[in-house]
Design a protein around this motif. Sequence first.
Motif, short mmCIF file in Angstrom:
data_model
loop_
_atom_site.label_atom_id
_atom_site.label_comp_id
_atom_site.label_asym_id
_atom_site.label_seq_id
_atom_site.Cartn_x
_atom_site.Cartn_y
_atom_site.Cartn_z
N MET A 1 33.65 40.06 35.57
CA MET A 1 32.95 40.52 34.43
C MET A 1 34.11 40.23 33.35
O MET A 1 34.77 39.92 32.75
CB MET A 1 32.68 42.33 34.48
N ASP A 2 32.37 40.57 32.42
CA ASP A 2 33.41 39.91 30.93
C ASP A 2 32.42 40.38 29.87
O ASP A 2 32.12 41.69 29.71
CB ASP A 2 31.44 39.08 30.77
N ILE A 3 33.66 41.11 28.77
CA ILE A 3 33.90 42.03 28.13
C ILE A 3 33.29 41.36 26.99
O ILE A 3 33.79 40.35 26.61
CB ILE A 3 35.89 41.97 27.03
N ASP B 1 37.50 37.57 30.71
CA ASP B 1 37.63 37.78 32.05
C ASP B 1 37.98 38.65 32.85
O ASP B 1 39.20 38.26 33.58
CB ASP B 1 36.85 36.35 32.49
N LEU B 2 37.16 39.42 33.64
CA LEU B 2 37.82 40.26 34.57
C LEU B 2 37.54 40.07 35.95
O LEU B 2 36.12 39.32 36.26
CB LEU B 2 37.85 41.48 34.47
N ARG C 1 25.02 41.64 31.80
CA ARG C 1 24.08 40.26 32.44
C ARG C 1 25.89 39.00 33.02
O ARG C 1 25.18 38.75 33.83
CB ARG C 1 23.92 39.26 31.55
N LYS C 2 26.91 39.61 32.71
CA LYS C 2 27.86 39.02 33.25
C LYS C 2 28.99 39.36 34.17
O LYS C 2 30.22 38.65 35.14
CB LYS C 2 28.78 38.18 32.00
N LEU C 3 28.43 40.20 34.92
CA LEU C 3 28.39 41.21 36.04
C LEU C 3 28.23 40.10 37.40
O LEU C 3 27.41 40.34 37.53
CB LEU C 3 28.48 42.57 35.79
#
Length: 323
Positions: A125-127, A206-207, A235-237
Motif C-alpha cells: 500500500m502507498d500513503i 510504501d508499506l 488505487r495503489k493497494l
Amino acid sequence: MTDEQKLADLAKIGKETVDLFSFRKLEVCLGLPRNEIRSIASRAGGFYDPFPKKQKVRPFQQKFKPHKVRTIDNPIEPLKSLQKEINDRILRKVALPDYVYGGVKGKRVLDNVLLHFGSRALVTMDIRSFFPSITNLQVFRVWRNDLNCSPRIASLLTTLTTIQRRLPQGACTSTTLANLVLSSIYCPIQVECEKQGVLYSTWVDDLAFSGSEARQVIQVPVETLRGAGFSVSRRKLKVMGPADRKILTGVLMSRFPSVVPEYLSQLRAGIHRLLMKDVDPSEMASYIRSLEGRIAHVASIVPLKSKKLLRDLENAKRACRAA
C-alpha cells in the motif's frame, strides 16, 4: 502480555534519543552559535526557492501523459547548509526500527524485497501525498517526545525543518523525519502483524506485508494511518496471492529477484531510440542520464542483465557523437 504492554515495549524499539535540552548543547552539536541558528530560524520561510518538478518524457515513453504538478520546496542558503548539519550531526545518528528500509543508509531496495521473498501472499500500500501530509505538530512531537529535546529546542528544530506547517519536499532532513513520524504511529500495526504472523516493512511511503495472513491485517494500517491524518491510495493497494505475479518497489519476486520484463523491454527501446538519433539535442544530456539511472537500478538487482544494456548504451552514445 496485554496489547497495551506490547505497544509500550514496541514504542521503545529502535529509538535513540538526542537529548538536546540546552542551547549550549545545540551550539556544540551543530557547530554554530545560537544567535546564528535563531536568526536563520526567524526567517526560515524565506529561505526556499520552490519550483514545479519538471515532467520528463521517459526514454521509453510512447505518449506523454501529464500528471498533477508537484512542487519542490527547494531550501536555499543559509537554511540548506543548516539543515545539512541537522541531518548529518543529529538525524543520521538516530536508530530507526528494523522494519524501516527506505532512506536508511546501508539498506537497499533488494534488502526490502528479500524480507518478503517467497511469501505466499503479499500486500502493498502507498500513503497518498506523504510528505505534504506530515504536519509541523507531528514533527515537533518527534523532536520533543521521541528524540527527547526540550520544548524550546524542539520548537526551534521544527521551525528549521518544516515550511508552512508541513514537511518540505526537497529538504535533506525530510526523509528521516518522515520515517520517524511514521514509526511513532506504527505500534498498533506492529501488534496486529505479530498476532497474525505477518512480516512488514516500509520504504518511505510504501508499506509491505507478507505471509499467509497478510490480507487479514489490511484494515489496521488503513485505520491507523487515517487516525494520524494520512490516507492510503486505494488505487495503489495491491493484494497478491500465491498464483499472482508479485512486485515490490519495482522488483519482480519470481524464482529469484528480478526486473519486470516490461521494464527491460522499455529500456531497450529507449536505447534504440537514442541509437536512431530520435532524441531532441536539447534533451540529450537528461535523456542519457535517465537511461543510466535506470540501468543502475537494473544493476542493483540483476548485475548480469545490466552489462549488455550498458554496452548498448555506450554504442548508442558513440553513434550520437559521431553524427
